[in-house]
Design an enzyme around this catalytic site. Structure first.
Site: not given
Ligand code: URA
Length: 424
Positions: A163, A185, A189, A84, A170
């Site tokens: 999320d 967050s 995922k 990620h 947010r």
């Protein structure tokens, strides 16, 4: 078990820890619509201002995972590993990386998103390939992982729905930057996606979420802790995002550059980050290899072609080209001492490579091609970059911004360090 949202907000406002039951109740009730957006906004702000302990962040992450489905790849006969990135300008690394790692017999489930803002999204880039489909059912995802090994597809709406709701809140309440919220967050995922190992590419610099090495290091430590606490082998690289990655920024342009890397060429910075992330991913699943080999011998390219074809894409189709272009030239001679990632990223976005609202379409051919990178020698009048768009009325604002990105010096600037740290 039931609590009062107001009491929990006050508790966090007074810098106290929330219990595991309180966090579970908070996320469950918010997902079901039983806690109002204004209450959750106040809670997000209290978390931003007062932080959370390691145990609270893990509870928050697990509660967000439990708000939806959790994928399971235990039946595959190969290990799973994912990457990620916190996002950056010209960050097309997933495109060469997923097939490269899969070419070593590992499964790479890359559930990705679309771009919002200047960083661009992996799905938008791949959709520039004619025929390529982002949406797969869970069964299709599983079979592609078993047969091809590499999958880049859209994260379904069933993964961590809490999320999605909290992130949108947010975004409009000035609470995106809280490390406990960013970390839970991202990790909710990734853990829900079912990978057994994960490498995080935490970007640092003007084009990244985290502008300083200290902040990026803090985020990376929390991300790695959550991964480990949740039983996922996790490590992080901190990488430079003060200037764009590679020479091409924009959807089709980034696919073109990824193909150069998969053909054994491409700009050295893109190659280095791809290789170092691949090495880290392979090492987490017990494979010690020099990933440059499978870029050079064509195995990663073969895997790319399989991955694209499996999702309906034509790996040989010509890529979209923008209708109009404009070249910016160097205003003085010397060395390119600054080429600001954020300014280039926003200019590319303004040209149509990105979207302003979720429902906007992106222009596949829009973006920027750099002719010089940070530290290169330039003569006044040399081509510095070419801007592409289908809608020439977008040029004016993009040109002003792209021009402001570049500065020149008489002496050669120090060599750019790409890998700024590693956390495991
Ligand atoms: N990416 C995410 O998925 N969530 C954040 O909060 C920030 C970046």
């Amino acid at each position: 078990m039931s609590f009062s949202a107001v009491e929990l907000i006050i508790k966090k406002r007074e810098k106290q820890e929330l219990s595991s039951d309180e966090i579970r109740w908070l996320i469950d009730s918010y997902t079901k619509g039983e806690i109002a957006d204004e209450q959750m906004s106040a809670m997000a702000m209290a978390i931003l201002l007062n932080g959370m302990e390691r145990r609270e962040i893990l509870d928050l992450t697990m509660a967000m995972i439990d708000s939806g489905e959790r994928l399971e790849f235990g039946g595959l006969e190969k290990p799973t590993v994912d990457k990620h990135s916190t996002g950056g300008v010209g960050d097309k690394i997933t495109l060469p990386l997923a097939p490269l790692v899969a070419s070593y017999g590992v499964a790479v489930p890359q559930l990705s998103g679309r771009g919002l803002g200047h960083t661009g999204g992996t799905l938008d880039k791949l959709e520039a390939i004619p025929g390529w489909q982002a949406s797969l059912s869970n069964t299709e995802l599983y079979s592609q992982l078993a047969e091809v090994g590499a999958v880049v597809c859209a994260a379904g709406s069933g993964l961590a729905p809490a999320d999605r709701k909290l992130y949108a809140l947010r975004d409009v309440t000035g609470t995106v930057e809280a490390i406990p919220l960013i970390a839970s967050s991202i990790m909710s995922k990734k853990i829900a996606e079912g990978t057994s190992a994960l490498v995080l590419d935490v970007k640092v610099g003007s084009g990244a979420f985290m502008k300083t090495l200290d902040r990026a290091g803090d985020l990376a430590k929390v991300l790695v802790q959550i991964g480990k606490d949740a039983g996922v082998k996790t490590s992080a690289l901190l990488t430079d995002m003060s200037t764009p990655l590679g020479l091409k920024i924009g959807n089709a342009l980034e696919v073109e550059e990824s193909l150069e890397v998969l053909s054994g060429g491409g700009p050295e910075d893109v190659v280095e980050i791809t290789v170092e992330l691949a090495r880290e991913m392979l090492s987490l699943v017990g494979i010690e290899a020099d990933p440059r080999e499978n870029l050079a011998n064509g195995k990663a390219m073969t895997k790319w072609r399989e991955m694209i074809s499996a999702q309906g894409g034509d790996p040989d189709a010509p890529m979209a080209k923008a209708k109009e272009w404009h070249t910016i030239r160097a205003s003085s001679s010397g060395y390119l001492s600054r080429l600001d990632a954020l300014a280039v990223g926003v200019a590319s976005w303004r040209l149509g490579a990105g979207r302003e609202r979720k429902e906007d379409a992106v222009q596949f051919g829009a973006g920027i091609e750099l002719h010089k990178q940070l530290g290169d020698e330039v003569s006044a009048g040399d081509a510095l970059m070419t801007l592409y768009t289908d809608t020439p009325e977008k040029f004016e604002r993009a040109i002003a911004l792209a021009e402001s990105a570049a500065e020149f010096s008489e002496s050669k600037p120090p060599k750019r360090e790409l890998i700024l740290g590693r956390i495991s």
